[in-house]
Design an enzyme around this catalytic site. Structure first.
Site, PDB file in Angstrom:
ATOM      1  N   GLY A 260      25.660  48.922  66.988  1.00 39.65           N
ATOM      2  CA  GLY A 260      25.625  48.354  68.018  1.00 39.65           C
ATOM      3  C   GLY A 260      26.668  49.679  68.325  1.00 39.65           C
ATOM      4  O   GLY A 260      27.265  49.857  69.647  1.00 39.65           O
TER       5      GLY A 260
ATOM      6  N   GLU B 101      23.875  50.114  59.803  1.00 42.97           N
ATOM      7  CA  GLU B 101      22.931  49.916  60.408  1.00 42.97           C
ATOM      8  C   GLU B 101      22.724  49.874  61.667  1.00 42.97           C
ATOM      9  O   GLU B 101      22.493  48.934  62.630  1.00 42.97           O
ATOM     10  CB  GLU B 101      23.286  48.338  59.976  1.00 42.97           C
ATOM     11  CG  GLU B 101      22.834  47.753  58.761  1.00 42.97           C
ATOM     12  CD  GLU B 101      23.723  46.093  58.515  1.00 42.97           C
ATOM     13  OE1 GLU B 101      23.393  45.871  57.769  1.00 42.97           O
ATOM     14  OE2 GLU B 101      24.098  45.627  59.698  1.00 42.97           O
ATOM     15  N   PRO B 102      23.076  50.864  62.491  1.00 45.25           N
ATOM     16  CA  PRO B 102      22.486  51.987  63.325  1.00 45.25           C
ATOM     17  C   PRO B 102      21.015  51.095  64.152  1.00 45.25           C
ATOM     18  O   PRO B 102      19.862  51.273  62.872  1.00 45.25           O
ATOM     19  CB  PRO B 102      22.751  53.137  63.504  1.00 45.25           C
ATOM     20  CG  PRO B 102      22.193  53.679  62.327  1.00 45.25           C
ATOM     21  CD  PRO B 102      22.535  52.321  61.396  1.00 45.25           C
ATOM     22  N   GLY B 103      20.407  50.357  65.285  1.00 44.50           N
ATOM     23  CA  GLY B 103      19.585  50.517  65.487  1.00 44.50           C
ATOM     24  C   GLY B 103      18.908  51.195  66.879  1.00 44.50           C
ATOM     25  O   GLY B 103      18.639  52.269  67.102  1.00 44.50           O
ATOM     26  N   ARG B 104      19.460  50.546  67.597  1.00 44.96           N
ATOM     27  CA  ARG B 104      19.582  51.142  69.735  1.00 44.96           C
ATOM     28  C   ARG B 104      20.098  52.680  69.065  1.00 44.96           C
ATOM     29  O   ARG B 104      19.111  53.218  70.112  1.00 44.96           O
ATOM     30  CB  ARG B 104      20.457  49.999  70.151  1.00 44.96           C
ATOM     31  CG  ARG B 104      20.623  50.089  71.635  1.00 44.96           C
ATOM     32  CD  ARG B 104      21.416  49.979  72.005  1.00 44.96           C
ATOM     33  NE  ARG B 104      21.550  48.394  72.207  1.00 44.96           N
ATOM     34  CZ  ARG B 104      21.939  47.575  72.241  1.00 44.96           C
ATOM     35  NH1 ARG B 104      21.367  47.729  73.754  1.00 44.96           N
ATOM     36  NH2 ARG B 104      22.420  46.213  71.618  1.00 44.96           N
TER      37      ARG B 104
ATOM     38  N   TYR C 131      19.860  39.178  78.788  1.00 43.05           N
ATOM     39  CA  TYR C 131      21.563  39.609  79.071  1.00 43.05           C
ATOM     40  C   TYR C 131      21.888  40.341  80.396  1.00 43.05           C
ATOM     41  O   TYR C 131      23.038  41.384  80.402  1.00 43.05           O
ATOM     42  CB  TYR C 131      21.930  40.441  78.000  1.00 43.05           C
ATOM     43  CG  TYR C 131      20.805  40.800  76.941  1.00 43.05           C
ATOM     44  CD1 TYR C 131      21.339  39.609  75.685  1.00 43.05           C
ATOM     45  CD2 TYR C 131      19.585  41.647  75.851  1.00 43.05           C
ATOM     46  CE1 TYR C 131      21.148  39.466  74.514  1.00 43.05           C
ATOM     47  CE2 TYR C 131      19.246  40.912  75.014  1.00 43.05           C
ATOM     48  CZ  TYR C 131      19.750  40.034  74.471  1.00 43.05           C
ATOM     49  OH  TYR C 131      19.101  40.091  72.850  1.00 43.05           O
TER      50      TYR C 131
ATOM     51  N   CYS D 299       5.642  35.247  87.432  1.00 40.44           N
ATOM     52  CA  CYS D 299       5.940  34.737  88.076  1.00 40.44           C
ATOM     53  C   CYS D 299       6.932  34.074  87.774  1.00 40.44           C
ATOM     54  O   CYS D 299       7.369  32.823  87.507  1.00 40.44           O
ATOM     55  CB  CYS D 299       4.418  33.151  88.268  1.00 40.44           C
ATOM     56  SG  CYS D 299       2.779  33.858  88.683  1.00 40.44           S
ATOM     57  N   GLU D 300       8.206  34.778  88.337  1.00 36.65           N
ATOM     58  CA  GLU D 300       9.280  34.483  88.095  1.00 36.65           C
ATOM     59  C   GLU D 300      10.404  35.571  89.037  1.00 36.65           C
ATOM     60  O   GLU D 300       9.824  36.621  88.851  1.00 36.65           O
ATOM     61  CB  GLU D 300       9.600  34.573  86.753  1.00 36.65           C
ATOM     62  CG  GLU D 300      10.825  34.020  86.157  1.00 36.65           C
ATOM     63  CD  GLU D 300      10.549  33.002  85.139  1.00 36.65           C
ATOM     64  OE1 GLU D 300      11.523  32.197  85.088  1.00 36.65           O
ATOM     65  OE2 GLU D 300       9.784  32.934  85.301  1.00 36.65           O
TER      66      GLU D 300
ATOM     67  N   TYR E 146      14.278  46.607  71.655  1.00 37.82           N
ATOM     68  CA  TYR E 146      14.950  45.496  72.122  1.00 37.82           C
ATOM     69  C   TYR E 146      14.076  45.462  73.090  1.00 37.82           C
ATOM     70  O   TYR E 146      13.827  44.666  74.683  1.00 37.82           O
ATOM     71  CB  TYR E 146      16.441  45.097  71.975  1.00 37.82           C
ATOM     72  CG  TYR E 146      16.522  45.177  70.775  1.00 37.82           C
ATOM     73  CD1 TYR E 146      16.250  44.850  69.593  1.00 37.82           C
ATOM     74  CD2 TYR E 146      18.269  46.170  71.194  1.00 37.82           C
ATOM     75  CE1 TYR E 146      17.585  44.875  68.849  1.00 37.82           C
ATOM     76  CE2 TYR E 146      18.349  46.626  69.756  1.00 37.82           C
ATOM     77  CZ  TYR E 146      18.400  45.784  68.607  1.00 37.82           C
ATOM     78  OH  TYR E 146      19.614  46.277  67.543  1.00 37.82           O
TER      79      TYR E 146
HETATM   80  C1  LIG Z   1      20.988  44.229  65.093  1.00 38.79           C
HETATM   81  C2  LIG Z   1      21.595  44.724  64.638  1.00 38.79           C
HETATM   82  C3  LIG Z   1      22.579  46.136  64.020  1.00 38.79           C
HETATM   83  C4  LIG Z   1      21.413  46.549  64.567  1.00 38.79           C
HETATM   84  O1  LIG Z   1      22.026  46.629  65.976  1.00 38.79           O
HETATM   85  P1  LIG Z   1      22.170  47.797  67.120  1.00 38.79           P
HETATM   86  O2  LIG Z   1      22.631  47.398  68.191  1.00 38.79           O
HETATM   87  O3  LIG Z   1      20.606  48.351  67.382  1.00 38.79           O
HETATM   88  O4  LIG Z   1      23.147  49.133  66.524  1.00 38.79           O
HETATM   89  C5  LIG Z   1      22.499  46.031  62.667  1.00 38.79           C
HETATM   90  N1  LIG Z   1      22.645  44.814  61.867  1.00 38.79           N
HETATM   91  C6  LIG Z   1      23.025  43.191  62.275  1.00 38.79           C
HETATM   92  C7  LIG Z   1      23.175  42.446  61.028  1.00 38.79           C
HETATM   93  C8  LIG Z   1      22.510  42.943  62.952  1.00 38.79           C
HETATM   94  O5  LIG Z   1      21.939  41.648  63.456  1.00 38.79           O
END
Ligand SMILES: *Cc1c(COP(=O)(O)O)cnc(C)c1O
Length: 490
Positions: free
Chosen positions: A287, A329-332, A387, A414-415, A444
């Site tokens: 997050g 668990e970083p993604g973004r 969002y 078309c939106e 995302y």
């Molecule tokens: C989406 C998610 C993440 C990653 O969130 P980011 O905002 O991309 O860092 C990590 N853990 C869980 C369980 C998620 O659902």
């Protein structure tokens, strides 16, 4: 040109300033290696965007592999350093849902990270990339029996169980195979982090996770979370590794993470004592926020890591427990800023709009808003629609000395809600055929892309050492028609 004298448009949101230099690539929105070259064109690792357009077409996701690798490493190094004396380091799981393909999965493994998945499809990508099951986690609030079996087939390092119902299913499936599933329990600590603040609620009203609030289930006095711990310790098919939480996304301040860590550790200590168990791991989720616009101010990974480490250290000392091995668990925060989307400009139009906010303006005073249409839109970036997400954009194929003009970058769907960048100042001479670049589209965007209006989903190009290659090819018209069974079946 010096634009400081240019008056901002009354139609612009308060946060949006007229940039001092419209040609400048403002930090920290862009990947390392993205610069405007001497000819005035935006280039990545020295490759001008016009060359990428000629070779791969538009729209196109353009990603810096070296930037991805260094952001992944930065997270791992920062958290390892901050937690070294607490639990010997941190396991960093890249959240694959933000953007996953086999190339990315292999970079993640190369850099010493692990991988979080949340479906059988994502497990298939990980398997094709050759990631060992021990380095994988599986999430999801509704895992199918097939997905649970696949996780056991692949000998996954952890299955993050989301409900009592699922705990029961995982236990049964594992037992019937004569195996033990390695499980973490996803709890909802009642901490929700929002972009600039967090809120705490006692009761959870959402689909994810086991509530920590008491009396929430049939068993009087026990929270769903405690019921799950009790059940997990009694099932033969379950090895309970520990607890998990994920409090939200695009978070800048560490206080929400700190509060969640404190709540989970207190619960962990109570459970370990009451059930005479040890839970060796604790996952604090992802997050971490990134910059989508010039006013976003993400914290360096080291700062967040140190704040979280301080809380884990002091909380464990206060509770008199040994710290579990921490994972995140970083993604973004790893992939988001590595990528920009390259679009070609098509139709332009300007409308005049009343500015109600401009109190002194009197009646019938209108201001121009220019609509700049590009060759993609909500099918390659659904976040503005989903969002209300803000993005930024820059004229990429050339520099310009023209005045700034308040613009709205829109797609070709078309939106009417098909907006890519709601408000941005672009040079007034932007014209059809120009290329625009939108930074921060690594997370995302491709992952949420669709074929709405039968648009082909864009490819993803990765740039490394001055060379560009496709890591996911763009779709063709043939791909679009591939699953259509044809008129012969009508
Ligand atoms: C989406 C998610 C993440 C990653 O969130 P980011 O905002 O991309 O860092 C990590 N853990 C869980 C369980 C998620 O659902």
């Amino acid at each position: 040109m010096d634009t400081s004298a240019v008056r901002s448009s009354p139609l612009a949101p308060d946060w949006l300033a007229v940039p001092e230099d419209l040609n400048a690539l403002q930090d920290p929105m862009w990947a390392a290696g993205v610069e405007r070259n001497d000819a005035g064109e935006v280039a990545i690792d020295g490759i001008p965007v016009s060359e990428l357009k000629a070779q791969f077409g538009t729209p196109l996701f353009v990603m810096s592999e070296s930037d991805f690798r260094s952001r992944a490493r930065a997270f791992k190094d920062a958290f390892d350093a901050a937690f070294a004396d607490i639990c010997g380091g941190v396991d960093v799981y890249y959240a694959g849902k933000s953007f996953l393909c086999t190339a990315v999965a292999s970079w993640v493994a190369d850099e010493g990270l692990r991988l979080d998945t949340c479906s059988g499809g994502e497990l298939a990508v990980a398997a094709r990339a050759g990631i060992p099951g021990a380095k994988l986690g599986l999430h999801g609030n509704n895992k199918s029996d097939a997905e649970i079996n696949r996780a056991l087939d692949m000998e996954l390092g952890r299955i993050v169980v989301d409900s009592l119902d699922e705990l029961d299913r995982v236990a049964k499936i594992a037992s019937s195979r004569g195996e033990t599933a390695k499980v973490m329990l996803r709890l909802t600590p009642g901490v929700h982090a929002h972009t600039h603040e967090f809120i705490a609620t006692a009761h959870e009203d959402q689909k994810f996770g086991l509530s920590m609030a008491g009396d929430s289930t049939a068993e009087a006095g026990l929270s769903a979370a405690e019921e799950a711990v009790a059940a997990a310790t009694s099932y033969a098919g379950i090895e309970l590794l520990g607890l998990h939480c994920h409090i939200g996304s695009q978070i800048f301040e560490p206080d929400g993470f700190e509060l969640a860590a404190e709540k989970l550790l207190a619960f962990q200590a109570a459970m370990q004592e009451k059930y005479s168990i040890v839970m060796p791991e604790l996952d604090l989720g992802g997050g971490y926020g990134i910059a989508y616009t010039p006013v976003d101010t993400p914290r360096p990974a080291a700062e967040i890591a140190e704040a979280m480490a301080a809380v884990v250290r002091s909380t464990c000392a206060r509770l008199g427990i040994k710290s579990p091995r921490i994972s995140i668990e970083p993604g973004r925060a790893i992939v988001g800023s590595t990528t920009f989307t390259l679009y070609e400009v098509g139709t332009l139009k300007t409308v005049r709009v009343d500015a109600e906010a401009d109190a002194g303006a009197g009646e019938n005073v209108t201001y121009p808003r220019r609509y700049v249409s590009v060759d993609g839109g909500m099918s390659d970036n659904a976040r503005p629609v989903l969002y209300d997400a803000d993005y930024s954009a820059i004229l990429a194929s050339r520099s310009s000395a023209a005045e700034p003009q308040l613009s709205r970058v829109v797609g070709k769907h078309c939106e009417s809600g098909d907006i890519v960048v709601r408000d941005v100042y672009l040079p007034a001479d932007v014209a059809a055929g120009d290329l625009l670049a939108v930074p921060g589209t690594g997370a995302y965007c491709w992952a949420l892309s669709s074929n709405y209006n039968y648009l082909a989903r864009p490819g993803v190009v990765a740039v490394r050492d001055g060379a560009a290659r496709l890591i996911v090819r763009g779709e063709t018209e043939e791909d679009l028609l591939n699953r259509d069974m044809g008129v012969a079946n009508v």
